[in-house]
Design a protein around this motif. Structure first.
Motif, PDB file in Angstrom:
ATOM      1  N   SER A  72       0.821  -1.191   0.000  1.00 48.85           N
ATOM      2  CA  SER A  72       0.000   0.000   0.000  1.00 48.85           C
ATOM      3  C   SER A  72       0.864   1.253   0.000  1.00 48.85           C
ATOM      4  N   LEU A  73       1.857   1.262   0.855  1.00 49.51           N
ATOM      5  CA  LEU A  73       2.741   2.422   0.929  1.00 49.51           C
ATOM      6  C   LEU A  73       3.456   2.656  -0.388  1.00 49.51           C
ATOM      7  N   GLN A  74       3.974   1.592  -0.956  1.00 45.13           N
ATOM      8  CA  GLN A  74       4.723   1.746  -2.194  1.00 45.13           C
ATOM      9  C   GLN A  74       3.830   2.234  -3.339  1.00 45.13           C
ATOM     10  N   ARG A  75       2.608   1.759  -3.346  1.00 46.11           N
ATOM     11  CA  ARG A  75       1.673   2.192  -4.376  1.00 46.11           C
ATOM     12  C   ARG A  75       1.395   3.689  -4.262  1.00 46.11           C
ATOM     13  N   ILE A  76       1.183   4.150  -3.032  1.00 46.21           N
ATOM     14  CA  ILE A  76       0.895   5.568  -2.828  1.00 46.21           C
ATOM     15  C   ILE A  76       2.089   6.437  -3.222  1.00 46.21           C
ATOM     16  N   VAL A  77       3.277   6.016  -2.811  1.00 41.53           N
ATOM     17  CA  VAL A  77       4.475   6.785  -3.151  1.00 41.53           C
ATOM     18  C   VAL A  77       4.665   6.843  -4.664  1.00 41.53           C
ATOM     19  N   ALA A  78       4.380   5.716  -5.314  1.00 40.69           N
ATOM     20  CA  ALA A  78       4.582   5.634  -6.760  1.00 40.69           C
ATOM     21  C   ALA A  78       3.683   6.593  -7.528  1.00 40.69           C
ATOM     22  N   LEU A  94      -3.130   3.969   6.480  1.00 42.19           N
ATOM     23  CA  LEU A  94      -2.652   3.202   7.617  1.00 42.19           C
ATOM     24  C   LEU A  94      -3.718   3.106   8.704  1.00 42.19           C
ATOM     25  N   VAL A  95      -4.369   4.219   8.983  1.00 39.84           N
ATOM     26  CA  VAL A  95      -5.407   4.219  10.020  1.00 39.84           C
ATOM     27  C   VAL A  95      -6.588   3.357   9.594  1.00 39.84           C
ATOM     28  N   VAL A  96      -6.995   3.514   8.343  1.00 41.66           N
ATOM     29  CA  VAL A  96      -8.143   2.730   7.867  1.00 41.66           C
ATOM     30  C   VAL A  96      -7.829   1.242   7.905  1.00 41.66           C
ATOM     31  N   HIS A  97      -6.648   0.932   7.449  1.00 40.35           N
ATOM     32  CA  HIS A  97      -6.259  -0.470   7.413  1.00 40.35           C
ATOM     33  C   HIS A  97      -6.146  -1.056   8.823  1.00 40.35           C
ATOM     34  N   THR A  98      -5.612  -0.275   9.732  1.00 38.77           N
ATOM     35  CA  THR A  98      -5.480  -0.744  11.114  1.00 38.77           C
ATOM     36  C   THR A  98      -6.857  -0.934  11.748  1.00 38.77           C
ATOM     37  N   ALA A  99      -7.747   0.024  11.495  1.00 36.76           N
ATOM     38  CA  ALA A  99      -9.098  -0.094  12.046  1.00 36.76           C
ATOM     39  C   ALA A  99      -9.771  -1.361  11.534  1.00 36.76           C
ATOM     40  N   SER A 156       7.300   9.906  12.770  1.00 34.00           N
ATOM     41  CA  SER A 156       6.822   8.570  12.435  1.00 34.00           C
ATOM     42  C   SER A 156       6.371   7.814  13.679  1.00 34.00           C
ATOM     43  N   TRP A 157       7.078   7.964  14.769  1.00 33.04           N
ATOM     44  CA  TRP A 157       6.661   7.228  15.964  1.00 33.04           C
ATOM     45  C   TRP A 157       5.373   7.744  16.566  1.00 33.04           C
ATOM     46  N   SER A 158       5.080   9.018  16.331  1.00 36.81           N
ATOM     47  CA  SER A 158       3.795   9.469  16.850  1.00 36.81           C
ATOM     48  C   SER A 158       2.668   8.891  16.007  1.00 36.81           C
ATOM     49  N   VAL A 159       2.939   8.709  14.717  1.00 39.82           N
ATOM     50  CA  VAL A 159       1.907   8.096  13.862  1.00 39.82           C
ATOM     51  C   VAL A 159       1.813   6.585  14.123  1.00 39.82           C
ATOM     52  N   PHE A 160       2.941   5.915  14.137  1.00 31.55           N
ATOM     53  CA  PHE A 160       2.914   4.470  14.383  1.00 31.55           C
ATOM     54  C   PHE A 160       2.418   4.156  15.788  1.00 31.55           C
ATOM     55  N   GLY A 161       2.801   4.971  16.741  1.00 28.16           N
ATOM     56  CA  GLY A 161       2.318   4.773  18.105  1.00 28.16           C
ATOM     57  C   GLY A 161       0.807   4.915  18.140  1.00 28.16           C
ATOM     58  N   PRO A 178     -13.185   5.425  10.419  1.00 28.46           N
ATOM     59  CA  PRO A 178     -11.725   5.335  10.357  1.00 28.46           C
ATOM     60  C   PRO A 178     -11.119   6.385   9.440  1.00 28.46           C
ATOM     61  N   ALA A 179     -11.760   6.640   8.302  1.00 26.46           N
ATOM     62  CA  ALA A 179     -11.223   7.631   7.377  1.00 26.46           C
ATOM     63  C   ALA A 179     -11.202   9.017   8.016  1.00 26.46           C
ATOM     64  N   ALA A 180     -12.242   9.323   8.792  1.00 22.38           N
ATOM     65  CA  ALA A 180     -12.304  10.628   9.453  1.00 22.38           C
ATOM     66  C   ALA A 180     -11.215  10.740  10.506  1.00 22.38           C
ATOM     67  N   ILE A 181     -10.999   9.646  11.242  1.00 20.76           N
ATOM     68  CA  ILE A 181      -9.940   9.639  12.248  1.00 20.76           C
ATOM     69  C   ILE A 181      -8.581   9.824  11.577  1.00 20.76           C
ATOM     70  N   GLY A 182      -8.385   9.110  10.488  1.00 19.76           N
ATOM     71  CA  GLY A 182      -7.130   9.242   9.758  1.00 19.76           C
ATOM     72  C   GLY A 182      -6.902  10.654   9.268  1.00 19.76           C
ATOM     73  N   ASP A 183      -7.971  11.284   8.800  1.00 18.67           N
ATOM     74  CA  ASP A 183      -7.841  12.655   8.322  1.00 18.67           C
ATOM     75  C   ASP A 183      -7.461  13.607   9.451  1.00 18.67           C
TER      76      ASP A 183
END
Lengths: 195, 195
Positions: A72-78, A94-99, A156-161, A178-183
């Motif tokens: 997912s990350l690589q696709r977005i970066v690309a 990341l948030v949506v996927h985690t949720a 990054s650690w605040s996001v991953f945390g 989840p999308a709203a939380i991610g936003d």
DNA sequence: GTAGGCATACCAACCGGTCGGCATTGACTT
DNA sequence: AAGTCAATGCCGACCGGTTGGTATGCCTAC
């Protein structure tokens, strides 16, 4: 040559599903094999037919999550958008996927099994994900879009945390999607990175 | 009246210290009582002389951390500084304190024991800490110092998530001091909250 | 008939926890 | 000052139960 009774994919699936539930709730070590098979309505014979050990169940659970996340990350970066849009898309994803996989992330958050080679392979994938994430921030800083003072590590650690702890408070039936939380998280981080 | 052999505080301390190490590394359930006493160089008799159960060791570990943390927050709030300074002080304090007790926070991060009353008491204290933290943000938002769009929940979870995951990456021998890390996180969050 | 899906019975090792006992102690008696 | 006593620190053998894992063979589909 192998004409045999058809394997029942349902059995395997149920073992995995029940294990996931139990590992997420009580932890891996505290969950007994007997408990898994009883709840799954199968027997130990079945479990050890499909998995060679209790550990293997755990690693099959781990595996699914990380592969998708890295892709997912690589696709977005690309897609090559500007850093702000790219970072926002990564965070929301990341948030949506985690949720969507709170049980898996609860199991992951508990950690453990530092000695197994499987575990180290996992950690390596996770490290690459972190590196990809930080690179986006560095790119933004070099091009002047993001302030340079915040270190990519802390960001990054605040996001991953955040995502790693989601399983302790996120509930699908809650008010925010989840999308709203991610936003919201992306707003916070992107504003924090403003120069 | 007390004709008795003096207790040896060293024995008790060693049991606690070794338990903390093992719980943090392997997890509570995966650690055996036998393992604790062997590593601590004592016997089961000694362990069960000082603690009534393995669980009690765990809760003694939990207890120490949270008491101090809640006190700390209340002390900072009581100083009555402006929201920005208050929030920064809380974040730095939390990061420094967490860095100082990485093993304890690793044990806490693994969670578990949802049924025990001790655990629920712990959770209640933790919930009160969160509430105190969010109240500072709300105050800042009402007085217009902080932007209103970020929800206190998301902000707090990015900070708590950060500290809860510190044990996975923070190393005392690293380049940055805990205070410097705390300041960086505070910069990020405070900038993110700017209106 | 034969190969594989799965149940059942079983194992040694280990689990958290207990318990009877002994050594050590300080207070009290003599 | 020496001896007695009771309380406690701590030991380690032991407990019943459970652990992850296996050996064996029935059953079914081809």
């Amino acid at each position: 040559m192998a004409r045999t009774k058809a394997p029942n994919p349902e059995v395997r699936r149920r073992i995995l599903d029940v294990s996931l539930d139990l590992f997420a709730t009580k932890g891996f070590a505290a969950t007994g094999v007997q408990e898994i098979v009883t709840k799954a309505g199968v027997t130990k014979g079945a479990l050890y037919h499909y998995f060679k050990s209790k550990d293997e169940i755990l690693f099959e659970i781990y595996g699914k999550v990380f592969g998708r996340e890295l892709d997912s990350l690589q696709r977005i970066v690309a897609e090559g958008q500007d850093p702000e849009r790219t970072l926002r898309a990564i965070i929301v994803d990341l948030v949506v996927h985690t949720a969507d996989s709170t049980r898996e992330s609860a199991v992951f958050a508990r950690g453990g099994h530092a000695e197994s080679p499987h575990w180290q392979a996992m950690q390596e994938q996770w490290r690459r994900y972190q590196e990809g994430f930080r690179q986006v921030i560095r790119d933004g800083q070099e091009s002047g879009v993001f302030a340079a003072k915040a270190s990519p590590e802390v960001v990054s650690w605040s996001v991953f945390g955040f995502t790693n702890s989601m399983h302790t408070w996120y509930r699908p039936e809650g008010r925010k999607s989840p999308a709203a939380i991610g936003d919201e998280l992306a707003d916070l981080v992107l504003t924090g990175l403003q120069s």
